[in-house]
Design a protein around this motif. Sequence first.
Motif, PDB file in Angstrom:
ATOM      1  N   LEU A  41       0.857  -1.188   0.000  1.00  0.00           N
ATOM      2  CA  LEU A  41       0.000   0.000   0.000  1.00  0.00           C
ATOM      3  C   LEU A  41       0.891   1.236   0.000  1.00  0.00           C
ATOM      4  N   ILE A  42       0.538   2.244  -0.803  1.00  0.00           N
ATOM      5  CA  ILE A  42       1.211   3.543  -0.760  1.00  0.00           C
ATOM      6  C   ILE A  42       0.172   4.561  -0.318  1.00  0.00           C
ATOM      7  N   HIS A  43       0.503   5.312   0.735  1.00  0.00           N
ATOM      8  CA  HIS A  43      -0.480   6.238   1.303  1.00  0.00           C
ATOM      9  C   HIS A  43       0.218   7.480   1.841  1.00  0.00           C
ATOM     10  N   SER A  44      -0.505   8.559   1.872  1.00  0.00           N
ATOM     11  CA  SER A  44      -0.023   9.812   2.460  1.00  0.00           C
ATOM     12  C   SER A  44      -1.217  10.599   2.971  1.00  0.00           C
ATOM     13  N   ASN A  45      -0.967  11.376   4.008  1.00  0.00           N
ATOM     14  CA  ASN A  45      -2.035  12.171   4.628  1.00  0.00           C
ATOM     15  C   ASN A  45      -3.249  11.321   4.981  1.00  0.00           C
ATOM     16  N   GLY A  46      -3.004  10.045   5.304  1.00  0.00           N
ATOM     17  CA  GLY A  46      -4.074   9.166   5.760  1.00  0.00           C
ATOM     18  C   GLY A  46      -4.875   8.499   4.666  1.00  0.00           C
ATOM     19  N   LEU A  47      -4.584   8.801   3.380  1.00  0.00           N
ATOM     20  CA  LEU A  47      -5.357   8.242   2.277  1.00  0.00           C
ATOM     21  C   LEU A  47      -4.497   7.302   1.427  1.00  0.00           C
ATOM     22  N   ILE A  48      -5.127   6.268   0.897  1.00  0.00           N
ATOM     23  CA  ILE A  48      -4.434   5.291   0.065  1.00  0.00           C
ATOM     24  C   ILE A  48      -4.382   5.799  -1.377  1.00  0.00           C
ATOM     25  N   HIS A  49      -3.162   5.788  -1.967  1.00  0.00           N
ATOM     26  CA  HIS A  49      -2.996   6.209  -3.359  1.00  0.00           C
ATOM     27  C   HIS A  49      -2.763   5.024  -4.292  1.00  0.00           C
ATOM     28  N   TYR A  50      -2.292   3.917  -3.750  1.00  0.00           N
ATOM     29  CA  TYR A  50      -2.039   2.740  -4.587  1.00  0.00           C
ATOM     30  C   TYR A  50      -2.151   1.483  -3.719  1.00  0.00           C
ATOM     31  N   ALA A  51      -2.696   0.426  -4.314  1.00  0.00           N
ATOM     32  CA  ALA A  51      -2.760  -0.884  -3.660  1.00  0.00           C
ATOM     33  C   ALA A  51      -2.545  -1.947  -4.726  1.00  0.00           C
ATOM     34  N   ASN A  52      -1.708  -2.940  -4.428  1.00  0.00           N
ATOM     35  CA  ASN A  52      -1.495  -4.013  -5.408  1.00  0.00           C
ATOM     36  C   ASN A  52      -2.535  -5.119  -5.213  1.00  0.00           C
ATOM     37  N   PRO A  53      -2.632  -6.067  -6.148  1.00  0.00           N
ATOM     38  CA  PRO A  53      -3.643  -7.130  -6.020  1.00  0.00           C
ATOM     39  C   PRO A  53      -3.534  -7.930  -4.728  1.00  0.00           C
ATOM     40  N   ALA A  54      -2.290  -8.146  -4.241  1.00  0.00           N
ATOM     41  CA  ALA A  54      -2.136  -8.901  -2.994  1.00  0.00           C
ATOM     42  C   ALA A  54      -2.770  -8.158  -1.824  1.00  0.00           C
ATOM     43  N   ALA A  55      -2.684  -6.826  -1.835  1.00  0.00           N
ATOM     44  CA  ALA A  55      -3.324  -6.038  -0.772  1.00  0.00           C
ATOM     45  C   ALA A  55      -4.839  -6.177  -0.854  1.00  0.00           C
ATOM     46  N   ALA A  56      -5.370  -6.158  -2.079  1.00  0.00           N
ATOM     47  CA  ALA A  56      -6.820  -6.323  -2.242  1.00  0.00           C
ATOM     48  C   ALA A  56      -7.263  -7.688  -1.731  1.00  0.00           C
ATOM     49  N   ALA A  57      -6.488  -8.730  -2.070  1.00  0.00           N
ATOM     50  CA  ALA A  57      -6.839 -10.080  -1.613  1.00  0.00           C
ATOM     51  C   ALA A  57      -6.751 -10.185  -0.098  1.00  0.00           C
ATOM     52  N   LEU A  58      -5.757  -9.545   0.497  1.00  0.00           N
ATOM     53  CA  LEU A  58      -5.600  -9.596   1.950  1.00  0.00           C
ATOM     54  C   LEU A  58      -6.778  -8.932   2.654  1.00  0.00           C
ATOM     55  N   ILE A  59      -7.215  -7.789   2.126  1.00  0.00           N
ATOM     56  CA  ILE A  59      -8.324  -7.057   2.745  1.00  0.00           C
ATOM     57  C   ILE A  59      -9.660  -7.728   2.432  1.00  0.00           C
ATOM     58  N   GLY A  60      -9.719  -8.401   1.271  1.00  0.00           N
ATOM     59  CA  GLY A  60     -10.961  -9.075   0.908  1.00  0.00           C
ATOM     60  C   GLY A  60     -11.810  -8.304  -0.079  1.00  0.00           C
ATOM     61  N   VAL A  61     -11.164  -7.486  -0.956  1.00  0.00           N
ATOM     62  CA  VAL A  61     -11.896  -6.792  -2.011  1.00  0.00           C
ATOM     63  C   VAL A  61     -11.415  -7.330  -3.359  1.00  0.00           C
ATOM     64  N   GLU A  62     -12.248  -7.218  -4.383  1.00  0.00           N
ATOM     65  CA  GLU A  62     -11.912  -7.791  -5.682  1.00  0.00           C
ATOM     66  C   GLU A  62     -10.946  -6.914  -6.467  1.00  0.00           C
ATOM     67  N   ASP A  63     -11.157  -5.607  -6.484  1.00  0.00           N
ATOM     68  CA  ASP A  63     -10.369  -4.698  -7.315  1.00  0.00           C
ATOM     69  C   ASP A  63      -9.506  -3.803  -6.421  1.00  0.00           C
ATOM     70  N   PRO A  64      -8.176  -3.764  -6.655  1.00  0.00           N
ATOM     71  CA  PRO A  64      -7.326  -2.876  -5.844  1.00  0.00           C
ATOM     72  C   PRO A  64      -7.760  -1.415  -5.911  1.00  0.00           C
ATOM     73  N   GLU A  65      -8.356  -1.001  -7.052  1.00  0.00           N
ATOM     74  CA  GLU A  65      -8.799   0.394  -7.183  1.00  0.00           C
ATOM     75  C   GLU A  65      -9.880   0.748  -6.169  1.00  0.00           C
ATOM     76  N   ASP A  66     -10.575  -0.275  -5.656  1.00  0.00           N
ATOM     77  CA  ASP A  66     -11.611  -0.016  -4.649  1.00  0.00           C
ATOM     78  C   ASP A  66     -11.016   0.506  -3.345  1.00  0.00           C
ATOM     79  N   LEU A  67      -9.707   0.280  -3.141  1.00  0.00           N
ATOM     80  CA  LEU A  67      -9.054   0.752  -1.921  1.00  0.00           C
ATOM     81  C   LEU A  67      -8.518   2.170  -2.062  1.00  0.00           C
ATOM     82  N   VAL A  68      -8.265   2.617  -3.311  1.00  0.00           N
ATOM     83  CA  VAL A  68      -7.692   3.945  -3.531  1.00  0.00           C
ATOM     84  C   VAL A  68      -8.675   5.016  -3.049  1.00  0.00           C
ATOM     85  N   GLY A  69      -8.153   5.925  -2.240  1.00  0.00           N
ATOM     86  CA  GLY A  69      -8.979   6.982  -1.677  1.00  0.00           C
ATOM     87  C   GLY A  69      -9.525   6.672  -0.301  1.00  0.00           C
ATOM     88  N   ASP A  70      -9.442   5.391   0.128  1.00  0.00           N
ATOM     89  CA  ASP A  70      -9.920   5.035   1.463  1.00  0.00           C
ATOM     90  C   ASP A  70      -8.922   5.490   2.527  1.00  0.00           C
TER      91      ASP A  70
END
Length: 653
Positions: free
Chosen positions: A161-190
């Motif tokens: 995960l790459i994040h700054s100021n508390g927000l996620i700017h990038y997540a790879n597929p492994a991060a999405a699988a770990l969190i339990g979401v299908e698309d890594p883009e769903d994490l961007v902005g969270d």
Amino acid sequence: MPTAELRVYVGRREGGVPPTAGVGLDLFQASPVAQVSIDPAGAMHVLNGALARLLGVSADEAEGRPLHRYLSRGSWDRWFDHVALIFAGATDASVELALRTGAQPRRWVRVISAPLPSAAGVPRALCTVLDISAERESFRRLRASEQSFRSLVERSPEAILIHSNGLIHYANPAAAALIGVEDPEDLVGDEVAKLVLKEDRALALERWQLAQSRGTALPPIQLRIRRSPQPARVESIDLALIFDGRPAIVTIARDLTERLALQSRLARTDRLSTMGVMTAGLAHEINNPLMYMLTNTELVREELTAALGLLGDLGPAAAPLQGALAGCLTLLADVEEGEQRIARLVGELRRFSRVDERAEQVDPGRVVQAALRVAEPHLKDRAELCLDLEPVEKIRGNEGQLFQVALNLLVNAAQAIPIEGRTRGRVQVHLRMEAGAVRLTVQDNGVGMSADVLDQVFDPFFTTKALGEGTGLGLSICASIVRDLGGRLWATSKPGEGSHFELLLPACREPAPVTQRPAQSLAAGPPRRILVVDDEAAICSGLARALGARHRIDTAPSAEDALRILGEDGDYDLILSDLMMEGGDGMWLHGAIAQAHPRLLPRLAFMTGGPALPRAQAFAQHSRAVVLQKPLTRAQIEALLQTLPPRPDQAIV
């Protein structure tokens, strides 16, 4: 015409009085920057030496020819569009083109063009041609490097995960699988902090601030993150970097679920091994006093019975004493029953505490009965036990492992029934044959399970018990054991209707090994000489009293004393030695007799309360010597004596 055009162009660029044509041409030709004058058709009219060298031709050869003839075909359309744009009035337009020079790698140029004023009214444009081959190659390599790096990050098994100021700017597929979401883009902005459990959130925020201030990687730390259906524990590394031109934090997280599961299984195996050794040692320590208690109880019973018979000859006057003795015999029978119950329980603990995985023919009925006795404390206060145990064929497996499965199912059934707040529960146990397989059913009328719980009931570390009351490994290990035995274990359940666990194991198709066991009898035979070797004095004296009425008994408190006695007079029918003793043990005595008195080796037998050491277990399993389990009875010893031939010089009476 060209001279006038150049004079005007140079004069305008310098902002002063136009120089002479000769000076302008000299400057133009001497310039290290490639330049050319073109017409609306793209033909070259005046070009300098720098461009001629770039094109690989002479200036005279190129003058008047279309510039596109020196470009690769893939660049023609872009060049024609560029020329049209310039002569339509655009200023300082640019385009990147590939030269057709035959050089490898391909040469690239950037053409910057501007319209020229023409004294004769003929439109012209001045093109500055810059060699950007090195720039393009650097860009290509940078892009390839970025693509390789991105591919590496995208394919990494670690969550990034790459994040700054508390927000996620990038997540790879492994991060999405770990969190339990299908698309890594769903994490961007969270908000990245929301991915961490509330209990660990303050620690995570502190680490991210520290990583930002230090600018270096921080050592790994374990955090719990949000994941459905259960949180996951991860190992996280954080470091600062520049992402899209601004400071950011990259967090690399590794899922520890499998590692922790493996560590727990290894720890559990180690605990089971330790418990097995402790149980075997405890059985040994209990069986020693239990043996002389049983021996002495038997002797007392025989003496009281004999005395009661003598009192019968004395008539009515002895009636009160007869009543007292009869009462003592009744009490003694209760004592014997308690001793036998202890002996059975210790024997089962010793037998089923083994952690080896040797396959053998196992009687499921005996294993289930033993598991029921051990589970009785869990069942008696919660449920009525309903048994339907039919005779079944043996299976091939490990007795201790099957005992573990049966005990786990019984204890789980008991714990599924609340102690308070409802009527008494019921646990039903059925054992029967079904289509060549052994079927065990354990059914309770407890709280039952929802569909979600039922789907995970055999998953490692899944438990519905409170923290500290269960590891979530019991049913998972049971399912693994059953699979290894070639069987199936499954469950059905509904909330409020209890649970139903089914175990199906293939019956053993090979014949059971034939074992010769001496008959348990006190049949008359010749008196024998017996040497009893045990470091428990009470066992020696108890056996001497129990056997002394018919046989000549000598005792030795150690293996060394026994060897000394055999050296003085080795004329014994049976040498009965404890396997585990202080100092020289039974295994040492076996070796010493094999060397000093080999003719007596067939008459050496051992007794043990449960060998605790691995070498003692191996000796008991592989030695040809008879090994009797404590507490042994007088009948067992008499039966063993019947298998031994009399000494040649022994008189038959």
